[in-house]
Every structure is written in structure tokens, then in C-alpha cells.
Design a protein around this motif. Structure first.
Motif, PDB file in Angstrom:
ATOM      1  N   ASP A  94       0.629  -0.734   0.378  1.00  0.00           N
ATOM      2  CA  ASP A  94      -0.063   0.129  -0.173  1.00  0.00           C
ATOM      3  C   ASP A  94       0.715   1.377  -0.037  1.00  0.00           C
ATOM      4  OD1 ASP A  94      -2.492  -1.640  -0.046  1.00  0.00           O
ATOM      5  OD2 ASP A  94      -2.265  -1.575   2.222  1.00  0.00           O
ATOM      6  N   TYR A  95       2.268   0.940  -0.517  1.00  0.00           N
ATOM      7  CA  TYR A  95       2.619   2.512  -0.306  1.00  0.00           C
ATOM      8  C   TYR A  95       2.552   2.990  -1.736  1.00  0.00           C
ATOM      9  CZ  TYR A  95       5.396   2.680   4.312  1.00  0.00           C
ATOM     10  OH  TYR A  95       6.364   2.371   5.250  1.00  0.00           O
ATOM     11  N   PRO A  96       3.358   4.413  -1.891  1.00  0.00           N
ATOM     12  CA  PRO A  96       3.154   4.916  -3.532  1.00  0.00           C
ATOM     13  C   PRO A  96       3.208   4.060  -4.652  1.00  0.00           C
ATOM     14  CG  PRO A  96       3.393   6.370  -2.089  1.00  0.00           C
ATOM     15  CD  PRO A  96       3.274   5.133  -1.123  1.00  0.00           C
ATOM     16  N   ALA A  97       5.574   3.307  -3.863  1.00  0.00           N
ATOM     17  CA  ALA A  97       5.766   2.741  -4.545  1.00  0.00           C
ATOM     18  C   ALA A  97       5.110   1.851  -5.362  1.00  0.00           C
ATOM     19  CB  ALA A  97       7.098   2.577  -4.010  1.00  0.00           C
ATOM     20  N   MET A  98       4.279   0.823  -5.267  1.00  0.00           N
ATOM     21  CA  MET A  98       3.903  -0.319  -5.628  1.00  0.00           C
ATOM     22  C   MET A  98       2.784   0.091  -6.744  1.00  0.00           C
ATOM     23  SD  MET A  98       1.390  -2.779  -2.843  1.00  0.00           S
ATOM     24  CE  MET A  98      -0.081  -4.393  -3.385  1.00  0.00           C
ATOM     25  N   GLY A  99       2.394   2.047  -6.991  1.00  0.00           N
ATOM     26  CA  GLY A  99       1.558   1.719  -7.261  1.00  0.00           C
ATOM     27  C   GLY A  99       2.362   2.874  -8.865  1.00  0.00           C
ATOM     28  N   GLU A 100       3.630   2.334  -8.747  1.00  0.00           N
ATOM     29  CA  GLU A 100       4.523   3.590  -9.706  1.00  0.00           C
ATOM     30  C   GLU A 100       5.015   3.069 -11.048  1.00  0.00           C
ATOM     31  OE1 GLU A 100       5.634   7.034  -9.469  1.00  0.00           O
ATOM     32  OE2 GLU A 100       6.022   6.508 -11.312  1.00  0.00           O
ATOM     33  N   THR A 101       3.807   3.441 -12.320  1.00  0.00           N
ATOM     34  CA  THR A 101       4.821   2.984 -13.266  1.00  0.00           C
ATOM     35  C   THR A 101       5.047   3.903 -14.365  1.00  0.00           C
ATOM     36  OG1 THR A 101       2.694   3.933 -13.893  1.00  0.00           O
ATOM     37  CG2 THR A 101       1.875   1.911 -13.646  1.00  0.00           C
ATOM     38  N   GLY A 102       6.418   4.954 -13.898  1.00  0.00           N
ATOM     39  CA  GLY A 102       6.528   5.472 -14.446  1.00  0.00           C
ATOM     40  C   GLY A 102       7.763   5.675 -14.413  1.00  0.00           C
ATOM     41  N   ARG A 103       8.461   5.956 -12.903  1.00  0.00           N
ATOM     42  CA  ARG A 103       9.922   6.439 -12.492  1.00  0.00           C
ATOM     43  C   ARG A 103      10.674   4.481 -12.222  1.00  0.00           C
ATOM     44  NH1 ARG A 103      10.619   9.934  -8.028  1.00  0.00           N
ATOM     45  NH2 ARG A 103      12.522   9.112  -8.074  1.00  0.00           N
ATOM     46  N   LEU A 130      14.364   0.127  -6.297  1.00  0.00           N
ATOM     47  CA  LEU A 130      13.467   0.326  -8.140  1.00  0.00           C
ATOM     48  C   LEU A 130      12.265   0.075  -7.657  1.00  0.00           C
ATOM     49  CD1 LEU A 130      17.158  -0.073  -9.089  1.00  0.00           C
ATOM     50  CD2 LEU A 130      16.330  -1.272 -10.296  1.00  0.00           C
ATOM     51  N   THR A 131      11.140   0.539  -9.069  1.00  0.00           N
ATOM     52  CA  THR A 131      10.026  -0.021  -9.337  1.00  0.00           C
ATOM     53  C   THR A 131       9.345  -1.554  -9.158  1.00  0.00           C
ATOM     54  OG1 THR A 131      10.057   1.549 -11.215  1.00  0.00           O
ATOM     55  CG2 THR A 131       9.080   2.482  -9.275  1.00  0.00           C
ATOM     56  N   LEU A 132       8.131  -1.526  -9.901  1.00  0.00           N
ATOM     57  CA  LEU A 132       7.970  -2.946 -10.571  1.00  0.00           C
ATOM     58  C   LEU A 132       7.747  -3.239 -11.752  1.00  0.00           C
ATOM     59  CD1 LEU A 132       4.473  -3.387  -8.415  1.00  0.00           C
ATOM     60  CD2 LEU A 132       7.058  -4.281  -8.251  1.00  0.00           C
ATOM     61  N   PRO A 133       7.720  -1.713 -12.708  1.00  0.00           N
ATOM     62  CA  PRO A 133       8.488  -1.961 -13.843  1.00  0.00           C
ATOM     63  C   PRO A 133       9.983  -2.263 -14.409  1.00  0.00           C
ATOM     64  CG  PRO A 133       6.965  -0.381 -13.563  1.00  0.00           C
ATOM     65  CD  PRO A 133       6.784  -0.758 -12.799  1.00  0.00           C
ATOM     66  N   ALA A 134      10.706  -1.797 -14.059  1.00  0.00           N
ATOM     67  CA  ALA A 134      11.883  -1.978 -13.989  1.00  0.00           C
ATOM     68  C   ALA A 134      12.706  -3.036 -13.652  1.00  0.00           C
ATOM     69  CB  ALA A 134      12.858  -1.100 -12.973  1.00  0.00           C
TER      70      ALA A 134
END
Ligand code: 6PG
Length: 247
Positions: free
Chosen positions: A159-168, A187-191
Motif C-alpha cells: 500500500d505504499y505509493p511505490a507499489m503503483g508507480e508505473t513511470g519512474r 527500483l519500481t515494479l516496471p524496472a
């Protein structure tokens, strides 16, 4: 969300787990004729693997000049602090085996976690050569991962904002959800997904409860973390959920 594409490989114990992880890592490096990129992880789970890589038997099988070592998250502490994830990897194998210019730590000497995240994102982009991730050309050959008691992976907490990060590609995390309570950079999920293989290492009875939830597809960072290639869960007998036994 059912994790049907999560391939669980059961192994006897932590020693077998480390050996299998080492073999998979070497196979991914060998499969890349150019320079290979490996994204390491922190925590205690990868320690045995890192120690193994420094032994003659494994060390001699890695073309060190052709491999670049990154880290999926770090604690925002000094580079030589015992809590620093890259410091642990350096101590256990990198400093003895890898040329200095192939080691890419998160710059925790930055002004704050956000600044460190921006700097690491530019370093990753410059290594990759593009500022957009192309599924046909994964950023990493292998991404190592672990799971925390709350279902976090890297420093992406539930539930932290990093979980929904799609751009960075990399973000600062001012406050951790579990110990050690120091700011993080992750690192974010997409990276993390931009890899040929994502390899989770899960061992010990303490991991069984959270692994049961993750593999059931609960909405947790570790359930959402998936490679665009293969996602492998290396799990030892003590951590293996009941419904995965005997498969
Ligand atoms: C960190 C890690 C983190 C870790 C899990 C599992 O900085 O702590 O990168 O995501 O992999 O918390 O940690 P253990 O292996 O210690 O259980």
C-alpha cells in the motif's frame, strides 16, 4: 489475481537453494554474448549465494569483465554501513571478484532518498542506452529478489505509493514498513520486471506464512513483482506452503 505464471521450484534446504541460484545466475550470464546485467538484492536470503560466488569453483566460471552488478533496493545509509545492501554484497563477493567499474551501488551519499533515486535512475538509463524500457530488450539478465514478513519485496511495501508507480524506474521511500526503519531507495515494479529472469530465494519456516499469501495471489508487492520473461520462486522445504508439497 492467481499467480499461474509463478514457477515454484522446491529444494531441500538453504545450501541447495544457494547452489541452484548460482547455477541459474551463471546460466543467465553465459546466455548473454555481450555484457550481462545482474540486479542483486539485500536481506539475509542471498548471503549464502554471494559467499558461494566468491569460492574458486564458481568464481572461475564467471567472466567478471562482462558482468555489471546493480542492486534492487538499498537502505539510505552510508556506503560502508553494515545495513547497506551493496556493502554486504561487496564484502561477501564483489570486492574480491568484480572490477570496480562493474559495481553500480545506489548513491546513498545523495542529499536525500529522492535525489539518490533520480541519480540511480539516470545511471540505469545511461547503462541501458534508452530512457524507455523496451520489452524486446530487457534491462537485466537476472533480478534477485526476497520477500519480507509483510509481503514487501525490494523496498516496495504494501500500500505504499511505490507499489503503483508505473513511470519512474527508481523512487525514494522516506519510511520503511519493517526493520530496519531507515529510509530506502528502491527500483519500481516496471524496472524490476524488465529482466529475462526474476529469481526469488525463500528459505526457512519463518517465510512459510507470507509465502502462502503471496502465492495465493493476495495483493502484495511480492505477488505483483513479475518478470516480463521468467519468474522463478526457489523455495526450500521449510518455507514451502502445504499445498505446494509433493507437486
Ligand atoms: C532489504 C531487501 C528486502 C529483502 C526482504 C527479505 O533491503 O531488506 O532488499 O526486500 O529482500 O526483506 O529479507 P530477508 O532475506 O532478510 O528475509
Amino acid at each position: 489475481m492467481a499467480n499461474d505464471n509463478h514457477h515454484v521450484i522446491a529444494v531441500a534446504g538453504p545450501a541447495e537453494l544457494a547452489k541452484m541460484a548460482a547455477e541459474r545466475l551463471i546460466a543467465r550470464i553465459s546466455a548473454n554474448a555481450g555484457r550481462a546485467a545482474i540486479c542483486l538484492t539485500g536481506g539475509s536470503s542471498p548471503k549464502q549465494l554471494y559467499q558461494l560466488l566468491a569460492t574458486d569453483a564458481y568464481r572461475s566460471r564467471i567472466p567478471w569483465d562482462h558482468v555489471h552488478w546493480f542492486i534492487g533496493d538499498d537502505r539510505f545509509v552510508a556506503a560502508d554501513d553494515p545495513l547497506n545492501n551493496m556493502a554486504m554484497a561487496r564484502r561477501l563477493f564483489l570486492d574480491r571478484c568484480a572490477p570496480a567499474d562493474t559495481i553500480h551501488p545506489i548513491p546513498t551519499d545523495a542529499a536525500d532518498p529522492e535525489d539518490a533515486a533520480r541519480r540511480y535512475e539516470s545511471e540505469l538509463k545511461s547503462y541501458y542506452g534508452f530512457s524507455r524500457l523496451n520489452p524486446a530488450r530487457p534491462l537485466f539478465d537476472l533480478v534477485l529478489m526476497g520477500v519480507g514478513p509483510d509481503g514487501h519485496t525490494a523496498s516496495i511495501f504494501p500500500d505504499y505509493p511505490a507499489m503503483g508507480e508505473t513511470g519512474r524506474w527508481v523512487v525514494g521511500v522516506p519510511k520503511a514498513n519493517v526493520e530496519p526503519f531507515v529510509p530506502r531507495v528502491t527500483l519500481t515494479l516496471p524496472a524490476l520486471a524488465s529482466c529475462r529472469e526474476m529469481l526469488f530465494q525463500i528459505a526457512g519456516p519463518g517465510k512459510r506464512a507470507i509465502l502462502t499469501r503471496v502465492l495465493a495471489g493476495e495483493n502484495l508487492p511480492a505477488s505483483r513483482a513479475q518478470s516480463i520473461g521468467e519468474t522463478i520462486w526457489l523455495v526450500d522445504q521449510a518455507a514451502l506452503p502445504e499445498n505446494f508439497r509433493g507437486r
